[in-house]
Motif scaffolding. Structure first.
Motif, mmCIF file in Angstrom:
data_model
loop_
_atom_site.group_PDB
_atom_site.id
_atom_site.type_symbol
_atom_site.label_atom_id
_atom_site.label_comp_id
_atom_site.label_asym_id
_atom_site.label_seq_id
_atom_site.Cartn_x
_atom_site.Cartn_y
_atom_site.Cartn_z
ATOM 1 N N PRO A 1 0.707 -1.073 0.187
ATOM 2 C CA PRO A 1 0.059 -0.202 0.115
ATOM 3 C C PRO A 1 0.230 1.244 0.365
ATOM 4 C CG PRO A 1 -0.233 -1.095 2.432
ATOM 5 C CD PRO A 1 0.551 -1.792 0.938
ATOM 6 N N ASN A 2 2.357 0.938 -0.076
ATOM 7 C CA ASN A 2 3.071 2.252 -0.435
ATOM 8 C C ASN A 2 2.313 3.163 -1.264
ATOM 9 O OD1 ASN A 2 4.570 0.228 -1.396
ATOM 10 N ND2 ASN A 2 6.278 0.519 -1.176
ATOM 11 N N ALA A 3 2.163 1.768 -2.414
ATOM 12 C CA ALA A 3 1.731 1.924 -3.695
ATOM 13 C C ALA A 3 0.424 3.249 -3.975
ATOM 14 C CB ALA A 3 1.576 0.884 -4.642
ATOM 15 N N GLY B 1 12.440 9.155 3.833
ATOM 16 C CA GLY B 1 11.002 9.938 3.022
ATOM 17 C C GLY B 1 9.750 8.685 3.091
ATOM 18 N N SER B 2 10.069 7.682 3.809
ATOM 19 C CA SER B 2 9.462 6.784 3.370
ATOM 20 C C SER B 2 7.653 6.831 4.100
ATOM 21 C CB SER B 2 9.234 5.372 5.066
ATOM 22 O OG SER B 2 8.662 4.073 4.491
ATOM 23 N N THR B 3 6.497 6.324 2.980
ATOM 24 C CA THR B 3 5.450 6.086 2.954
ATOM 25 C C THR B 3 4.840 5.492 4.457
ATOM 26 O OG1 THR B 3 4.744 4.060 2.287
ATOM 27 C CG2 THR B 3 4.686 6.508 0.516
ATOM 28 N N LEU B 4 5.925 5.413 5.158
ATOM 29 C CA LEU B 4 5.365 4.890 6.049
ATOM 30 C C LEU B 4 4.532 4.109 6.195
ATOM 31 C CD1 LEU B 4 5.804 7.934 8.690
ATOM 32 C CD2 LEU B 4 7.794 6.408 8.158
ATOM 33 N N VAL C 1 15.412 4.352 -1.502
ATOM 34 C CA VAL C 1 14.280 3.470 -2.578
ATOM 35 C C VAL C 1 13.525 2.453 -2.142
ATOM 36 C CG1 VAL C 1 16.154 2.264 -3.799
ATOM 37 C CG2 VAL C 1 15.978 1.220 -1.733
ATOM 38 N N THR C 2 12.857 1.505 -2.261
ATOM 39 C CA THR C 2 11.996 0.928 -1.613
ATOM 40 C C THR C 2 12.479 -0.572 -1.352
ATOM 41 O OG1 THR C 2 9.515 0.069 -1.683
ATOM 42 C CG2 THR C 2 10.092 0.105 -3.386
ATOM 43 N N SER C 3 11.548 -1.619 -0.696
ATOM 44 C CA SER C 3 12.000 -3.137 -0.283
ATOM 45 C C SER C 3 11.570 -3.416 -0.532
ATOM 46 C CB SER C 3 11.783 -2.895 1.510
ATOM 47 O OG SER C 3 12.261 -2.205 2.493
ATOM 48 N N ARG D 1 10.509 12.948 -8.102
ATOM 49 C CA ARG D 1 10.578 12.120 -7.225
ATOM 50 C C ARG D 1 9.506 12.543 -6.202
ATOM 51 N NH1 ARG D 1 15.856 9.483 -5.269
ATOM 52 N NH2 ARG D 1 15.183 8.299 -3.667
ATOM 53 N N VAL D 2 9.147 11.522 -5.326
ATOM 54 C CA VAL D 2 8.774 11.575 -3.489
ATOM 55 C C VAL D 2 9.442 10.893 -2.421
ATOM 56 C CG1 VAL D 2 6.713 9.881 -3.899
ATOM 57 C CG2 VAL D 2 6.779 12.057 -2.834
ATOM 58 N N GLY D 3 9.465 11.875 -1.632
ATOM 59 C CA GLY D 3 10.466 11.076 -0.971
ATOM 60 C C GLY D 3 12.005 11.196 -1.133
ATOM 61 N N GLY E 1 -0.205 12.692 -0.049
ATOM 62 C CA GLY E 1 -0.515 13.448 -0.396
ATOM 63 C C GLY E 1 0.420 14.175 -0.398
ATOM 64 N N ARG E 2 1.729 13.886 -0.634
ATOM 65 C CA ARG E 2 2.949 14.909 -0.098
ATOM 66 C C ARG E 2 3.263 14.689 -1.414
ATOM 67 N NH1 ARG E 2 7.726 11.102 1.731
ATOM 68 N NH2 ARG E 2 6.312 8.998 0.885
ATOM 69 N N SER E 3 3.853 16.574 -1.812
ATOM 70 C CA SER E 3 3.956 17.467 -3.331
ATOM 71 C C SER E 3 5.483 16.106 -4.205
ATOM 72 C CB SER E 3 4.243 18.382 -3.141
ATOM 73 O OG SER E 3 5.421 19.145 -2.236
HETATM 74 P P1 IMP Z 1 8.544 3.145 1.694
HETATM 75 O O1 IMP Z 1 8.387 2.140 0.342
HETATM 76 O O2 IMP Z 1 7.211 3.288 1.608
HETATM 77 O O3 IMP Z 1 8.879 2.486 3.282
HETATM 78 O O4 IMP Z 1 9.058 4.220 0.621
HETATM 79 C C1 IMP Z 1 10.543 4.183 0.551
HETATM 80 C C2 IMP Z 1 10.807 5.079 -0.705
HETATM 81 O O5 IMP Z 1 9.647 4.622 -1.354
HETATM 82 C C3 IMP Z 1 10.362 6.667 -0.157
HETATM 83 O O6 IMP Z 1 10.930 7.628 -0.918
HETATM 84 C C4 IMP Z 1 8.803 6.617 -0.790
HETATM 85 O O7 IMP Z 1 8.291 8.491 -1.106
HETATM 86 C C5 IMP Z 1 9.036 5.918 -1.995
HETATM 87 N N1 IMP Z 1 7.824 5.690 -2.786
HETATM 88 C C6 IMP Z 1 7.537 4.102 -1.598
HETATM 89 N N2 IMP Z 1 6.227 4.213 -3.136
HETATM 90 C C7 IMP Z 1 5.687 4.653 -3.934
HETATM 91 C C8 IMP Z 1 5.554 5.092 -5.028
HETATM 92 O O8 IMP Z 1 4.183 3.744 -5.130
HETATM 93 N N3 IMP Z 1 5.516 5.977 -5.629
HETATM 94 C C9 IMP Z 1 6.151 6.504 -5.543
HETATM 95 N N4 IMP Z 1 7.340 6.407 -4.568
HETATM 96 C C10 IMP Z 1 7.313 5.333 -3.692
#
Ligand code: IMP
Length: 423
Positions: free
Chosen positions: A37-39, A127-130, A238-240, A272-274, A302-304
């Motif tokens: 659900p980070n997506a 800058g994770s989506t947490l 990066v993501t995981s 890029r976000v984060g 919702g982050r810019s």
């Molecule tokens: P996480 O995967 O939520 O831990 O986030 C790790 C990094 O990947 C952060 O910089 C997030 O902003 C970025 N990220 C995660 N999922 C997405 C996505 O679906 N779109 C864009 N950036 C993402």
């Protein structure tokens, strides 16, 4: 039959959801293979906007089966919210949604760990989506995770308790200010688990192999983007998961020689976000315009989003790592009105001109080298045919195709399904 892949080539948010939705009528099965659900996959049709987080983007098409693969991590609470929204839109998801028993679950304490880990990093935060993504994949590779199939066992709650207790002591170890009420979080979680359990769990790799034998067509839907890949992205920002093509093999159990086309999705510029390096990032009016016109705000948080010019060095790298066979360029309409445009074609890397993505892409190591292009004024959003695209846009597209040696098959000129030009 082969499995086609659809992937983001930048740092996510390329518009994958829209293209999956556009292509779904060509496929019997849409399968998500990684992420969670980070997506935030956004689909627009019939004047309505829909945002999906874990559920594959084929869910609005009656005839497609939507499969959540073993490589995905599922937060039952967010999943239930998605289902509730679909129900209000009369989507009969019970008929069309199946979940791999091998997908891992995001627990409430995974989210707490994510928050504690980020807080402890201070300025170095990812800058994770947490959403608990990192800690859940850590438990997966650490061989401690709880999988969807465990929910069918009598003792899964014992396993849950042991893991949640361990997580609580880990949260304490971080020694950061974090207020939470685990009891409340768990009540919500267990309710959502009950809803999840009412859905169809399957041995998804076997299901997909059988589907291939039955000549069914399959589209594997990626999440995030190639530059967020755990191995090939801008680590550690990066993501995981493996967001690249190989992730579709491990995230669905399909063999590399079953892969057909690889659709690479990219924006006509970059966002890029984060946190993390972004060589072509703009800090001026042009960047501000891209963000405003492109409505560049995260669909999940919702982050810019940070904005910049198209980076061909990074894009070429992503095409290579994924074996992209067809490109799809999104948000071309956002660039209308720019007097001139820039595309990064090489880097000045510590005094040398290079054309590949190096190990260190931080601003102190890398300065982008640009090629300039004439802009176009025309509004593209009503255009529905390649033949009426402005000459300057065609020049831009031709240049990219020549540089990347891959055809651009779709140019998207707006968020709606209908605003799609096939080439
Ligand atoms: P996480 O995967 O939520 O831990 O986030 C790790 C990094 O990947 C952060 O910089 C997030 O902003 C970025 N990220 C995660 N999922 C997405 C996505 O679906 N779109 C864009 N950036 C993402």
């Amino acid at each position: 039959m082969a499995v086609d892949l659809l992937l983001g080539l930048q740092w996510g948010d390329e518009g994958k959801g829209k293209i999956v939705d556009v292509l779904t009528s060509n496929y019997n099965i849409i399968a998500r293979f990684q992420g969670g659900p980070n997506a935030g996959h956004t689909l627009v049709f019939n004047g309505m906007k829909h945002v999906l987080h874990t559920i594959p983007s084929g869910i609005f098409h009656e005839d497609a089966v939507n499969l959540v693969g073993n490589g995905v991590v599922i937060d039952p609470v967010i999943f239930k919210n998605e289902l509730d929204k679909l129900a209000t839109q009369d989507v009969d998801y019970r008929k069309s949604l199946v979940i791999s028993r091998k997908a891992h679950l995001i627990l409430p304490t995974h989210r707490l760990l994510d928050a504690a880990s980020e807080a402890s990093k201070g300025k170095a935060k990812i800058g994770s989506t947490l959403k608990g993504i990192g800690p859940t994949y850590m438990d997966k590779t650490g061989r401690n995770g709880i999988r969807v199939g465990d929910l069918e066992l009598d003792n899964w709650k014992e396993k849950y308790r042991a893991l949640a207790n361990k997580h609580e002591s880990m949260v304490e170890f971080y020694n950061v200010d974090l207020e939470y009420n685990l009891e409340e979080l768990e009540t919500e979680f267990f309710k959502a688990v009950d809803v999840l359990k009412s859905l169809k769990f399957i041995d998804s790799e076997e299901y997909l192999h059988q589907a291939l034998r039955d000549q069914k067509s399959i589209l594997a839907e990626g999440a995030q983007g190639s530059l967020l890949d755990i191995d090939f992205g801008t680590y550690p920002f990066v993501t995981s998961s493996n967001t690249t093509a190989a992730g579709a093999c491990t995230g669905l159990g399909i063999a590399p020689n079953s892969i057909g086309d690889v659709f690479g999705i990219f924006k006509a510029y970059t966002t890029r976000v984060g946190s993390g390096p972004f060589p072509t990032e703009l800090f001026d009016e042009d960047g501000e315009t891209m963000g405003r016109v492109g409505n560049e705000f995260g669909a999940t948080t919702g982050r810019s989003r940070r904005c910049g010019w198209l980076d061909l060095v990074a894009l070429r790298y992503a095409c290579q790592v994924n074996g992209v066979t067809q490109l799809m360029m999104m948000k071309a309409d956002v660039l209308s009105g720019f007097k001139s445009l820039k595309v990064c074609t090489a880097y000045n890397y510590k005094g040398n001109i290079i054309h590949h993505l190096p190990y260190n892409v931080e601003p102190e190591n890398v300065t982008p080298i640009y090629t300039d292009f004439e802009g176009w004024k025309e509004d593209l959003t009503e255009m529905n045919n390649e033949s009426i695209l402005p000459n300057a846009l065609n020049t831009y597209i031709d240049f990219l195709e020549k540089e990347l040696q891959i055809p651009i098959k779709i140019v998207s000129v707006g968020p709606d399904r209908k605003q799609t030009i096939f080439r």
